[in-house]
Design a protein around this motif. Sequence first.
Motif, PDB file in Angstrom:
ATOM      1  N   GLU A 121      23.621  11.303  74.685  1.00 24.15           N
ATOM      2  CA  GLU A 121      24.740  10.497  75.155  1.00 24.15           C
ATOM      3  C   GLU A 121      26.054  11.289  75.081  1.00 24.15           C
ATOM      4  N   LYS A 122      26.222  12.048  73.998  1.00 25.49           N
ATOM      5  CA  LYS A 122      27.425  12.870  73.888  1.00 25.49           C
ATOM      6  C   LYS A 122      27.463  13.942  74.960  1.00 25.49           C
ATOM      7  N   ALA A 123      26.309  14.532  75.271  1.00 27.96           N
ATOM      8  CA  ALA A 123      26.265  15.559  76.308  1.00 27.96           C
ATOM      9  C   ALA A 123      26.630  14.977  77.663  1.00 27.96           C
ATOM     10  N   LYS A 124      26.139  13.760  77.971  1.00 31.89           N
ATOM     11  CA  LYS A 124      26.482  13.115  79.242  1.00 31.89           C
ATOM     12  C   LYS A 124      27.972  12.808  79.301  1.00 31.89           C
ATOM     13  N   THR A 125      28.533  12.366  78.198  1.00 33.35           N
ATOM     14  CA  THR A 125      29.965  12.052  78.174  1.00 33.35           C
ATOM     15  C   THR A 125      30.808  13.291  78.442  1.00 33.35           C
ATOM     16  N   LYS A 126      30.403  14.427  77.865  1.00 29.27           N
ATOM     17  CA  LYS A 126      31.137  15.664  78.097  1.00 29.27           C
ATOM     18  C   LYS A 126      31.040  16.092  79.550  1.00 29.27           C
ATOM     19  N   LYS A 127      29.854  15.944  80.169  1.00 28.35           N
ATOM     20  CA  LYS A 127      29.690  16.318  81.572  1.00 28.35           C
ATOM     21  C   LYS A 127      30.543  15.453  82.475  1.00 28.35           C
ATOM     22  N   ALA A 129      33.351  13.930  81.560  1.00 28.26           N
ATOM     23  CA  ALA A 129      34.768  14.126  81.271  1.00 28.26           C
ATOM     24  C   ALA A 129      35.297  15.426  81.863  1.00 28.26           C
ATOM     25  N   ALA A 130      34.448  16.442  81.982  1.00 30.92           N
ATOM     26  CA  ALA A 130      34.915  17.740  82.478  1.00 30.92           C
ATOM     27  C   ALA A 130      35.455  17.661  83.901  1.00 30.92           C
ATOM     28  N   ILE A 133      38.877  15.734  83.911  1.00 32.87           N
ATOM     29  CA  ILE A 133      39.998  16.508  83.368  1.00 32.87           C
ATOM     30  C   ILE A 133      40.456  17.564  84.373  1.00 32.87           C
TER      31      ILE A 133
END
Length: 257
Positions: A121-127, A129-130, A133
């Motif tokens: 879930e954290k990996a999906k959130t980072k993808k 958000a990139a 941004i």
Amino acid sequence: MNTTNSVKQAECPHCHSIFSVSEEEIALALGAVRCGECMKIFNASYHLIDVPHTIPISTAEKELESMILAANLANTSNKKANIPLPLITIPTLQEPAEKVDFLSNSTNVDASEIDTEEIIEKAKTKKMAAPFIAGLFFLLIAISVAGWLFVNQAPPIAYTFTDVRLTSSSGNSKKIDVYFKISNVTEQTLPLPNLTIQLLNLSSQPVSSEVVMAVDLKPTFSELAASASHEMQASVDRPTIFVQGAHIEVHLNNTKL
């Protein structure tokens, strides 16, 4: 028996064995001989030892010793040409009897305690958000560039000023009268603008700048028709140095004097 041939004694520098050698044998291979004990070759002319008397040697013995020496030299040359490279044994690193997991020991975290779903879930959130941004960054850049262009854009050309000339003011010695022709270059009627008049020195550099309002021009009209021109006059303060020209432009509210 040949008793005239000089016989010498040579000492092997490797095993220190002493044997007899004639001058002809030394000259045969430039002094190179092989020791009969250690089978190593050396230069006998550099390792001669003194002998008290001459040992007679026969021609047959001399020829036999020469043949043996030549055969030994030829055998040595063949061996040197085919000398195999020495084998080098590279030591291999032995694995320790007990493997140590440094990561596990340093963090002391049990693998069963790691939440796999949380990591995904954290990996999906980072993808997600990139790109957001990056898009926001480019949007900010575009807004900044657009704002700079809007603030620094050149005003549209609506008026031109020609036939500019200067004369001394007859009523006031501290004033200079500026005469010019103003033209409306658009296809519509425009109001008479406020002006910025710069007085120029002999090098055409501005030495003074003054704003002249439209009402101070004292015209008989307040608007300039499309594609029309009109002669006008303005009075400005005389600077302390000599001036020979003037530059006239439309005054903008944000113009810094």
